[in-house]
Design an enzyme around this catalytic site. Structure first.
Site, PDB file in Angstrom:
ATOM      1  N   ARG A   1     -12.553  -8.949  -0.287  1.00  0.00           N
ATOM      2  CA  ARG A   1     -11.752  -7.602  -0.216  1.00  0.00           C
ATOM      3  C   ARG A   1     -12.022  -6.725  -1.315  1.00  0.00           C
ATOM      4  O   ARG A   1     -11.786  -7.434  -2.608  1.00  0.00           O
ATOM      5  CB  ARG A   1     -10.205  -8.080  -0.384  1.00  0.00           C
ATOM      6  CG  ARG A   1      -9.438  -6.880  -0.473  1.00  0.00           C
ATOM      7  CD  ARG A   1      -7.796  -7.261  -0.327  1.00  0.00           C
ATOM      8  NE  ARG A   1      -7.883  -7.528   1.169  1.00  0.00           N
ATOM      9  CZ  ARG A   1      -6.417  -7.609   1.699  1.00  0.00           C
ATOM     10  NH1 ARG A   1      -5.345  -7.210   0.883  1.00  0.00           N
ATOM     11  NH2 ARG A   1      -6.173  -7.740   3.005  1.00  0.00           N
TER      12      ARG A   1
ATOM     13  N   HIS B   1     -10.986  -3.030   8.370  1.00  0.00           N
ATOM     14  CA  HIS B   1     -10.096  -4.262   8.242  1.00  0.00           C
ATOM     15  C   HIS B   1     -10.248  -4.911   9.667  1.00  0.00           C
ATOM     16  O   HIS B   1      -9.339  -4.937  10.263  1.00  0.00           O
ATOM     17  CB  HIS B   1      -8.781  -4.044   7.973  1.00  0.00           C
ATOM     18  CG  HIS B   1      -7.868  -5.017   7.477  1.00  0.00           C
ATOM     19  ND1 HIS B   1      -8.554  -6.225   7.123  1.00  0.00           N
ATOM     20  CD2 HIS B   1      -6.520  -5.224   7.054  1.00  0.00           C
ATOM     21  CE1 HIS B   1      -7.577  -6.839   6.553  1.00  0.00           C
ATOM     22  NE2 HIS B   1      -6.543  -6.309   6.457  1.00  0.00           N
TER      23      HIS B   1
ATOM     24  N   GLN C   1      -8.007  -7.832  10.639  1.00  0.00           N
ATOM     25  CA  GLN C   1      -6.770  -7.127  11.147  1.00  0.00           C
ATOM     26  C   GLN C   1      -6.594  -6.680  12.368  1.00  0.00           C
ATOM     27  O   GLN C   1      -5.868  -7.069  13.393  1.00  0.00           O
ATOM     28  CB  GLN C   1      -6.397  -6.015  10.285  1.00  0.00           C
ATOM     29  CG  GLN C   1      -4.965  -5.681  10.396  1.00  0.00           C
ATOM     30  CD  GLN C   1      -3.853  -6.534  10.339  1.00  0.00           C
ATOM     31  OE1 GLN C   1      -3.709  -7.053   9.238  1.00  0.00           O
ATOM     32  NE2 GLN C   1      -2.891  -6.667  11.245  1.00  0.00           N
TER      33      GLN C   1
ATOM     34  N   ASP D   1       0.888   2.092   9.617  1.00  0.00           N
ATOM     35  CA  ASP D   1       0.682   1.351   8.314  1.00  0.00           C
ATOM     36  C   ASP D   1       1.302   2.160   7.224  1.00  0.00           C
ATOM     37  O   ASP D   1       1.636   3.372   7.492  1.00  0.00           O
ATOM     38  CB  ASP D   1      -0.907   1.311   8.197  1.00  0.00           C
ATOM     39  CG  ASP D   1      -1.484   0.607   7.023  1.00  0.00           C
ATOM     40  OD1 ASP D   1      -0.518  -0.187   6.540  1.00  0.00           O
ATOM     41  OD2 ASP D   1      -2.786   0.723   6.669  1.00  0.00           O
TER      42      ASP D   1
ATOM     43  N   CYS E   1       0.649  -3.760  10.198  1.00  0.00           N
ATOM     44  CA  CYS E   1      -0.402  -4.908   9.721  1.00  0.00           C
ATOM     45  C   CYS E   1       0.389  -5.313   8.459  1.00  0.00           C
ATOM     46  O   CYS E   1      -0.091  -6.495   8.186  1.00  0.00           O
ATOM     47  CB  CYS E   1      -1.540  -4.326   9.290  1.00  0.00           C
ATOM     48  SG  CYS E   1      -1.421  -2.795   8.138  1.00  0.00           S
TER      49      CYS E   1
ATOM     50  N   ARG F   1      -2.806 -13.423  12.447  1.00  0.00           N
ATOM     51  CA  ARG F   1      -3.978 -13.252  11.564  1.00  0.00           C
ATOM     52  C   ARG F   1      -4.610 -14.706  11.189  1.00  0.00           C
ATOM     53  O   ARG F   1      -5.684 -14.993  11.189  1.00  0.00           O
ATOM     54  CB  ARG F   1      -3.551 -12.771  10.355  1.00  0.00           C
ATOM     55  CG  ARG F   1      -3.098 -11.417  10.201  1.00  0.00           C
ATOM     56  CD  ARG F   1      -4.233 -10.479  10.373  1.00  0.00           C
ATOM     57  NE  ARG F   1      -5.540 -10.539   9.714  1.00  0.00           N
ATOM     58  CZ  ARG F   1      -5.446 -10.117   8.090  1.00  0.00           C
ATOM     59  NH1 ARG F   1      -4.543  -9.453   7.718  1.00  0.00           N
ATOM     60  NH2 ARG F   1      -6.510 -10.281   7.588  1.00  0.00           N
TER      61      ARG F   1
HETATM   62  N1   CP Z   1      -2.331  -7.064   6.742  1.00  0.00           N
HETATM   63  C1   CP Z   1      -2.803  -7.649   5.579  1.00  0.00           C
HETATM   64  O1   CP Z   1      -4.313  -7.607   5.491  1.00  0.00           O
HETATM   65  O2   CP Z   1      -2.077  -8.256   4.503  1.00  0.00           O
HETATM   66  P1   CP Z   1      -2.478  -8.697   3.200  1.00  0.00           P
HETATM   67  O3   CP Z   1      -2.960  -7.383   2.431  1.00  0.00           O
HETATM   68  O4   CP Z   1      -1.464  -9.203   2.543  1.00  0.00           O
HETATM   69  O5   CP Z   1      -3.675  -9.439   3.126  1.00  0.00           O
HETATM   70  N1  NVA Z   2      -4.016   0.404   4.485  1.00  0.00           N
HETATM   71  C1  NVA Z   2      -3.620  -0.782   3.655  1.00  0.00           C
HETATM   72  C2  NVA Z   2      -3.943  -1.896   4.477  1.00  0.00           C
HETATM   73  C3  NVA Z   2      -3.159  -3.184   3.588  1.00  0.00           C
HETATM   74  C4  NVA Z   2      -3.228  -4.410   4.455  1.00  0.00           C
HETATM   75  C5  NVA Z   2      -4.148  -0.850   2.125  1.00  0.00           C
HETATM   76  O1  NVA Z   2      -5.557  -0.379   2.458  1.00  0.00           O
HETATM   77  O2  NVA Z   2      -3.949  -0.861   1.233  1.00  0.00           O
END
Ligand code: CP
Ligand code: NVA
Length: 306
Positions: free
Chosen positions: A101, A128, A131, A221, A261, A289
């Site tokens: 990440r 993502h 997701q 989102d 999400c 997930r």
């Molecule tokens: N939706 C998602 O990726 O959640 P987190 O940021 O908690 O991993």
């Molecule tokens: N768009 C959000 C998604 C988190 C799962 C972010 O990037 O923070």
């Protein structure tokens, strides 16, 4: 070496294969069975940003599969104590798969260039993919099929929106993306997606009331993603007419479901009334997930072995 950096890295048939592994493992899980398909395999998570769902779903999923995982945060010093290339060259000698990440998508690309094991994108500024696979799996589970579904994305044309559009392109789900002006999906991304996904039926609009008419699901989102905190007040202003609330959902069909999400900024992009309603799928969506992550791991590591 196969990686999952964006959904361009898999074919539609491979998505279906991941779903079929997921379905099998999820059924067994509900019966209390944990099938150790990946004994002795080790997963490393390298995270530059916070996470609940992605981290725990991979860690729990790997445990169910008989493998183990380790979380590497700031203290591992990646990109600071040593170069990303050196970090991943060494790490990938010791583990079987790495979930990253990162703040910049270029980082996962760099991981993939230097890694001796598969890299999975656990969220970047641009994508993502894990997701989006769970999202489509959840819709398929709820509606029994994906054929003929039309979904409205109402909100930011961000990382989650892009991967969701690609997933819809793979599986032929019709998608309307509704954003404020200035927050659209990147036009180059849309152009390339239209070329890459023959089944993609993507339309865009600035009008949320028009976007939700006739759809099976409304997906949103946060307006302010991780790393964009300084823009929060401006974004709250720019997205004010894009909140998913009872009035907007009333314009969608009565059985239209709500997706998010998570994490949600309640009172901004969605009201409590909608996210806590019986037609909100956010909890099964998050739970999936883990099941889909297991499908991805088994598919990817089996592909590596083969
Ligand atoms: N939706 C998602 O990726 O959640 P987190 O940021 O908690 O991993
Ligand atoms: N768009 C959000 C998604 C988190 C799962 C972010 O990037 O923070």
């Amino acid at each position: 070496m196969r990686h999952l950096l964006t959904l361009r890295d898999v074919s539609a048939a491979e998505v279906q294969r991941i779903f079929s592994i997921t379905e099998d493992l999820k059924t067994k899980h509900s019966q209390g069975l944990r099938q150790a398909l990946l004994p002795g395999r080790v997963l490393a998570l390298v995270f530059e940003k916070q996470s609940l769902r992605t981290r725990v779903s991979f860690e729990a999923g790997m445990a169910h599969l008989g493998g183990s995982s380790l979380m590497l945060g700031e203290d591992a010093g990646f990109g600071k104590r040593e170069s990303i290339a050196d970090f991943v060259r060494v790490l990938s000698q010791m583990v079987d798969v790495i979930v990253v990440r990162s703040k910049r998508h270029a980082t996962v690309d760099e991981f993939a260039r230097h890694s001796a094991c598969p890299i999975i994108n656990g969220l970047t500024d641009l994508a993502h993919p894990c997701q989006a696979l769970a999202d489509l799996y959840t819709l398929r589970e709820h509606f029994g099929k994906l054929e003929g579904l039309h979904v409205a994305w109402v909100g930011d044309g961000n990382n989650v929106a892009r991967s969701f559009a690609e997933a819809c392109g793979h599986l032929g789900v019709r998608l309307t993306v509704c954003t404020p002006k200035g927050y659209e999906l990147d036009p180059d991304f849309v152009h390339e997606a239209n070329q890459h996904y023959p089944l993609l039926r993507l339309t865009t609009t600035y009008d949320p009331r028009a976007a939700v008419r006739g759809v099976a699901a409304v997906y949103t989102d946060v307006w302010t993603s991780m790393g964009q905190e300084t823009e929060r007040e401006q974004r709250k202003h720019d997205f004010a007419n894009y909140q998913i609330n009872r009035e907007l959902m009333a314009l969608a069909p009565r059985d239209a479901v709500f997706l998010h999400c998570l994490p949600a900024h309640r009172g901004e992009e969605v009201t409590d009334e909608v996210i806590d309603s019986p037609l909100s799928l956010v909890v099964p969506q998050a739970a999936n997930r883990m099941h889909v992550q297991k499908g991805i791991l088994v598919w990817l590591l089996a592909a590596k072995a083969g």
